[in-house]
Design a protein around this motif. Structure first.
Motif, PDB file in Angstrom:
ATOM      1  N   TYR A  57     -52.412 -80.187  43.531  1.00 46.07           N
ATOM      2  CA  TYR A  57     -51.571 -81.595  43.167  1.00 46.07           C
ATOM      3  C   TYR A  57     -52.053 -81.340  41.419  1.00 46.07           C
ATOM      4  N   GLU A  58     -50.158 -81.995  40.261  1.00 45.25           N
ATOM      5  CA  GLU A  58     -50.532 -82.218  39.657  1.00 45.25           C
ATOM      6  C   GLU A  58     -50.487 -84.175  39.198  1.00 45.25           C
ATOM      7  N   ALA A  59     -51.249 -84.740  38.459  1.00 43.46           N
ATOM      8  CA  ALA A  59     -51.277 -86.260  38.244  1.00 43.46           C
ATOM      9  C   ALA A  59     -50.585 -86.471  37.798  1.00 43.46           C
ATOM     10  N   PHE A  76     -42.890 -93.774  26.561  1.00 43.39           N
ATOM     11  CA  PHE A  76     -44.735 -94.224  26.928  1.00 43.39           C
ATOM     12  C   PHE A  76     -45.651 -92.909  26.218  1.00 43.39           C
ATOM     13  N   ILE A  77     -45.134 -92.239  26.667  1.00 42.06           N
ATOM     14  CA  ILE A  77     -46.139 -90.908  25.909  1.00 42.06           C
ATOM     15  C   ILE A  77     -46.514 -91.144  24.605  1.00 42.06           C
ATOM     16  N   PRO A  78     -45.486 -90.762  23.900  1.00 38.50           N
ATOM     17  CA  PRO A  78     -44.972 -90.206  22.514  1.00 38.50           C
ATOM     18  C   PRO A  78     -45.764 -91.563  21.731  1.00 38.50           C
ATOM     19  N   TRP A  92     -58.124 -93.848  31.126  1.00 38.54           N
ATOM     20  CA  TRP A  92     -58.073 -93.942  32.550  1.00 38.54           C
ATOM     21  C   TRP A  92     -57.829 -93.292  33.554  1.00 38.54           C
ATOM     22  N   VAL A  93     -56.722 -92.245  33.128  1.00 36.06           N
ATOM     23  CA  VAL A  93     -55.987 -90.967  33.626  1.00 36.06           C
ATOM     24  C   VAL A  93     -57.302 -89.979  34.755  1.00 36.06           C
ATOM     25  N   ILE A  94     -58.194 -89.795  33.606  1.00 34.48           N
ATOM     26  CA  ILE A  94     -59.135 -88.791  34.506  1.00 34.48           C
ATOM     27  C   ILE A  94     -60.299 -89.717  35.268  1.00 34.48           C
ATOM     28  N   ILE A 118     -53.819 -83.255  28.596  1.00 34.83           N
ATOM     29  CA  ILE A 118     -54.587 -84.455  28.322  1.00 34.83           C
ATOM     30  C   ILE A 118     -54.068 -83.357  27.012  1.00 34.83           C
ATOM     31  N   SER A 119     -53.305 -84.421  26.568  1.00 38.62           N
ATOM     32  CA  SER A 119     -52.182 -84.228  24.934  1.00 38.62           C
ATOM     33  C   SER A 119     -53.342 -84.251  23.869  1.00 38.62           C
ATOM     34  N   PRO A 120     -52.593 -83.384  22.668  1.00 36.64           N
ATOM     35  CA  PRO A 120     -53.389 -82.922  22.030  1.00 36.64           C
ATOM     36  C   PRO A 120     -54.624 -84.119  21.165  1.00 36.64           C
ATOM     37  N   ASP A 201     -42.335 -73.204  31.588  1.00 36.34           N
ATOM     38  CA  ASP A 201     -41.760 -74.314  31.591  1.00 36.34           C
ATOM     39  C   ASP A 201     -40.512 -74.225  32.259  1.00 36.34           C
ATOM     40  N   LYS A 202     -40.321 -75.793  32.607  1.00 34.77           N
ATOM     41  CA  LYS A 202     -38.695 -75.942  33.477  1.00 34.77           C
ATOM     42  C   LYS A 202     -37.450 -75.781  32.992  1.00 34.77           C
ATOM     43  N   SER A 203     -37.652 -75.280  31.412  1.00 29.40           N
ATOM     44  CA  SER A 203     -35.779 -74.745  31.306  1.00 29.40           C
ATOM     45  C   SER A 203     -35.840 -73.474  31.172  1.00 29.40           C
ATOM     46  N   ALA A 234     -44.464 -71.866  37.731  1.00 29.85           N
ATOM     47  CA  ALA A 234     -43.056 -72.315  37.548  1.00 29.85           C
ATOM     48  C   ALA A 234     -42.755 -73.577  37.957  1.00 29.85           C
ATOM     49  N   GLU A 235     -42.299 -74.650  36.948  1.00 28.63           N
ATOM     50  CA  GLU A 235     -41.877 -76.172  37.435  1.00 28.63           C
ATOM     51  C   GLU A 235     -40.507 -75.730  36.980  1.00 28.63           C
ATOM     52  N   GLY A 236     -40.234 -77.441  37.923  1.00 32.45           N
ATOM     53  CA  GLY A 236     -38.699 -77.562  37.972  1.00 32.45           C
ATOM     54  C   GLY A 236     -38.430 -77.185  38.997  1.00 32.45           C
ATOM     55  N   VAL A 237     -38.656 -76.451  40.124  1.00 31.09           N
ATOM     56  CA  VAL A 237     -37.949 -75.687  41.247  1.00 31.09           C
ATOM     57  C   VAL A 237     -37.189 -76.312  42.148  1.00 31.09           C
ATOM     58  N   GLU A 238     -35.716 -77.016  41.755  1.00 34.52           N
ATOM     59  CA  GLU A 238     -35.090 -77.538  42.838  1.00 34.52           C
ATOM     60  C   GLU A 238     -34.486 -76.807  44.166  1.00 34.52           C
ATOM     61  N   ASN A 239     -33.862 -75.546  43.782  1.00 31.12           N
ATOM     62  CA  ASN A 239     -33.289 -74.965  44.931  1.00 31.12           C
ATOM     63  C   ASN A 239     -34.173 -73.660  45.515  1.00 31.12           C
ATOM     64  N   GLY A 256     -41.725 -78.594  41.879  1.00 35.06           N
ATOM     65  CA  GLY A 256     -41.086 -78.726  41.982  1.00 35.06           C
ATOM     66  C   GLY A 256     -40.553 -79.789  43.124  1.00 35.06           C
ATOM     67  N   PHE A 257     -38.758 -80.308  43.316  1.00 29.84           N
ATOM     68  CA  PHE A 257     -38.459 -81.385  44.116  1.00 29.84           C
ATOM     69  C   PHE A 257     -37.888 -80.247  44.832  1.00 29.84           C
ATOM     70  N   LEU A 258     -37.717 -79.341  44.992  1.00 28.29           N
ATOM     71  CA  LEU A 258     -37.218 -78.252  46.300  1.00 28.29           C
ATOM     72  C   LEU A 258     -38.370 -78.685  47.148  1.00 28.29           C
ATOM     73  N   ARG A 261     -41.540 -84.381  45.645  1.00 27.61           N
ATOM     74  CA  ARG A 261     -41.101 -85.162  44.380  1.00 27.61           C
ATOM     75  C   ARG A 261     -43.099 -85.492  44.019  1.00 27.61           C
ATOM     76  N   PRO A 262     -43.098 -86.084  42.588  1.00 29.55           N
ATOM     77  CA  PRO A 262     -43.991 -86.823  43.012  1.00 29.55           C
ATOM     78  C   PRO A 262     -44.535 -88.082  43.407  1.00 29.55           C
ATOM     79  N   LEU A 263     -45.442 -88.026  43.992  1.00 28.93           N
ATOM     80  CA  LEU A 263     -45.912 -89.235  45.175  1.00 28.93           C
ATOM     81  C   LEU A 263     -46.581 -90.149  44.919  1.00 28.93           C
TER      82      LEU A 263
HETATM   83  P1  C2E Z   1     -44.599 -82.543  32.640  1.00 29.75           P
HETATM   84  O1  C2E Z   1     -46.135 -82.388  32.175  1.00 29.75           O
HETATM   85  O2  C2E Z   1     -43.960 -80.855  32.340  1.00 29.75           O
HETATM   86  O3  C2E Z   1     -44.046 -82.748  33.750  1.00 29.75           O
HETATM   87  C1  C2E Z   1     -43.585 -81.884  34.866  1.00 29.75           C
HETATM   88  C2  C2E Z   1     -41.976 -82.812  34.529  1.00 29.75           C
HETATM   89  O4  C2E Z   1     -41.300 -82.958  35.308  1.00 29.75           O
HETATM   90  C3  C2E Z   1     -42.702 -84.803  34.963  1.00 29.75           C
HETATM   91  O5  C2E Z   1     -42.100 -85.641  34.887  1.00 29.75           O
HETATM   92  C4  C2E Z   1     -42.088 -84.183  36.484  1.00 29.75           C
HETATM   93  O6  C2E Z   1     -41.685 -85.241  37.248  1.00 29.75           O
HETATM   94  C5  C2E Z   1     -40.435 -83.713  36.751  1.00 29.75           C
HETATM   95  N1  C2E Z   1     -40.565 -82.409  37.962  1.00 29.75           N
HETATM   96  C6  C2E Z   1     -41.128 -81.966  38.727  1.00 29.75           C
HETATM   97  N2  C2E Z   1     -40.734 -81.678  39.174  1.00 29.75           N
HETATM   98  C7  C2E Z   1     -39.504 -81.097  38.761  1.00 29.75           C
HETATM   99  C8  C2E Z   1     -37.673 -80.725  39.804  1.00 29.75           C
HETATM  100  O7  C2E Z   1     -37.698 -79.782  40.708  1.00 29.75           O
HETATM  101  N3  C2E Z   1     -36.667 -81.240  38.031  1.00 29.75           N
HETATM  102  C9  C2E Z   1     -36.968 -82.348  37.680  1.00 29.75           C
HETATM  103  N4  C2E Z   1     -35.868 -82.577  37.012  1.00 29.75           N
HETATM  104  N5  C2E Z   1     -37.774 -82.735  37.301  1.00 29.75           N
HETATM  105  C10 C2E Z   1     -39.107 -82.491  37.634  1.00 29.75           C
HETATM  106  P2  C2E Z   1     -42.847 -87.455  34.553  1.00 29.75           P
HETATM  107  O8  C2E Z   1     -43.970 -87.627  35.570  1.00 29.75           O
HETATM  108  O9  C2E Z   1     -41.001 -88.303  34.157  1.00 29.75           O
HETATM  109  O10 C2E Z   1     -43.379 -86.438  32.840  1.00 29.75           O
HETATM  110  C11 C2E Z   1     -42.731 -87.011  31.974  1.00 29.75           C
HETATM  111  C12 C2E Z   1     -44.193 -85.873  31.083  1.00 29.75           C
HETATM  112  O11 C2E Z   1     -44.966 -87.118  30.512  1.00 29.75           O
HETATM  113  C13 C2E Z   1     -44.954 -84.518  30.969  1.00 29.75           C
HETATM  114  O12 C2E Z   1     -44.319 -83.429  31.523  1.00 29.75           O
HETATM  115  C14 C2E Z   1     -46.180 -84.531  30.640  1.00 29.75           C
HETATM  116  O13 C2E Z   1     -45.391 -84.507  29.599  1.00 29.75           O
HETATM  117  C15 C2E Z   1     -46.153 -86.168  30.017  1.00 29.75           C
HETATM  118  N6  C2E Z   1     -46.877 -86.914  30.779  1.00 29.75           N
HETATM  119  C16 C2E Z   1     -47.101 -87.509  32.562  1.00 29.75           C
HETATM  120  N7  C2E Z   1     -48.830 -88.001  32.366  1.00 29.75           N
HETATM  121  C17 C2E Z   1     -49.493 -87.569  31.588  1.00 29.75           C
HETATM  122  C18 C2E Z   1     -50.244 -87.841  31.409  1.00 29.75           C
HETATM  123  O14 C2E Z   1     -51.412 -88.809  32.467  1.00 29.75           O
HETATM  124  N8  C2E Z   1     -51.108 -87.723  30.494  1.00 29.75           N
HETATM  125  C19 C2E Z   1     -50.132 -87.233  29.737  1.00 29.75           C
HETATM  126  N9  C2E Z   1     -50.665 -87.167  28.284  1.00 29.75           N
HETATM  127  N10 C2E Z   1     -49.145 -86.958  29.528  1.00 29.75           N
HETATM  128  C20 C2E Z   1     -48.467 -87.419  30.986  1.00 29.75           C
END
Ligand code: C2E
Ligand code: CA
Ligand code: CA
Ligand code: CA
Length: 273
Positions: A57-59, A76-78, A92-94, A118-120, A201-203, A234-239, A256-258, A261-263
């Motif tokens: 699971y991705e947090a 808000f992360i940037p 806090w996340v850890i 984990i951010s750079p 990457d999703k792109s 692979a991330e962002g798999v929708e279908n 991915g959403f297929l 979703r994150p829950l």
């Molecule tokens: P990321 O790490 O690339 O996370 C994947 C993002 O894609 C998540 O957006 C997720 O909800 C979304 N996603 C997953 N599956 C699908 C899909 O099938 N379709 C679409 N359209 N989107 C999908 P989220 O949760 O909005 O997070 C955005 C970004 O914020 C993350 O991109 C990550 O870079 C950052 N982030 C989130 N949580 C943390 C954290 O705890 N620490 C740090 N440093 N960055 C975080």
């Protein structure tokens, strides 16, 4: 013409002011977010394509502010990175992810990992390693339950990052490269860094069925990752069609959403425990 220019400038300036006000307001609120219990983690399943089983699971951070409502981590992360707030938030996340792992283990969940981002910037903090070890010890969890997702940005700074990653890996934490293929780094780091997982990457996944280049890049990443003994996800798999393509291309896992979703943690338990 002059008048028009002036009006335009004034409009621009007031836009600019409200933009700055928003940023300041956001920062002021973000500073208090941890103490006010406004942050939560949601968890998105990562599926093994061949078996359709959840392996990890991705947090992902969620911020709900009483005045501003839900604010996306993309917004808000940037800001957290620019202001240094990513350090307390990252800690806090850890802590929260480790606490969740402990809770799930206690509830009988087996064979899973939780991946945290984990951010750079967090690698420049001298005690990142200590924070992670402390959380693992506090909740008495085996390091193999934890995976960390780093971006290519973290790999610019080899002197800082390699020793930390090597120690994490030695502990038994796995290391995943997020948004693979979108950063600036050279392939050389795949050799230098102790990487376990490549995350396509999703792109690239988005147009994998319609764009030959995306398809070629995706299959090449899978092949390269496998050749290097890494796992590929692979991330962002929708279908279904994307999932089929990835399975045929021999990709290990998908997210991915297929699938889901994150829950919130309770939803994960209700649905999958
Ligand atoms: P990321 O790490 O690339 O996370 C994947 C993002 O894609 C998540 O957006 C997720 O909800 C979304 N996603 C997953 N599956 C699908 C899909 O099938 N379709 C679409 N359209 N989107 C999908 P989220 O949760 O909005 O997070 C955005 C970004 O914020 C993350 O991109 C990550 O870079 C950052 N982030 C989130 N949580 C943390 C954290 O705890 N620490 C740090 N440093 N960055 C975080
Ligand atoms: Ca990620
Ligand atoms: Ca990602
Ligand atoms: Ca991404």
């Amino acid at each position: 013409v002059k008048e028009k220019g002036k009006a335009h400038f004034q409009f621009y300036r007031s836009e600019m002011n409200s933009f700055i006000t928003n940023i300041v307001e956001l920062e002021t609120n973000l500073r208090k977010a941890i103490d006010r219990n406004e942050l939560t983690l949601h968890y998105q399943p990562q599926i093994e394509l061949a078996t359709k089983k959840i392996k990890s699971y991705e947090a992902l951070l969620r911020w709900n502010n009483h005045e501003l409502g839900n604010i996306s981590p993309a917004d808000f992360i940037p800001l957290a990175e620019d202001t240094g707030l990513i350090i307390p938030i990252g800690n806090w996340v850890i802590e929260t992810a480790c606490k969740q792992i402990k809770d799930w283990v206690d509830k009988g969940m087996e064979d899973f990992k939780v991946a945290i981002n984990i951010s750079p910037k967090q690698f420049q903090q001298h005690n990142l390693l200590l924070k992670i070890r402390y959380a693992l010890e506090k909740y008495q969890i085996h390091p193999s339950f934890l995976e960390i997702e780093i971006t290519e940005g973290a790999m610019q700074d080899t002197e800082d990052t390699i020793p930390i990653l090597s120690e994490l890996k030695e502990l038994g934490i796995s290391i995943s490269v997020d948004d693979f293929g979108t950063g600036y780094s050279s392939l050389n780091y795949l050799k230098q860094f102790p990487i376990d997982v490549l995350k396509i990457d999703k792109s690239f996944v988005d147009d994998v069925l319609s764009n030959e280049k995306d398809a070629a890049i995706t299959t090449t990443i899978i092949h390269m990752g496998r050749s290097l003994g890494m796992e590929v996800i692979a991330e962002g798999v929708e279908n279904e069609e994307q999932a089929k393509f990835l399975l045929n291309a021999n990709c290990h896992k998908a997210q991915g959403f297929l699938f889901a979703r994150p829950l919130p943690a309770e939803e994960i338990e209700k649905k999958f425990l």
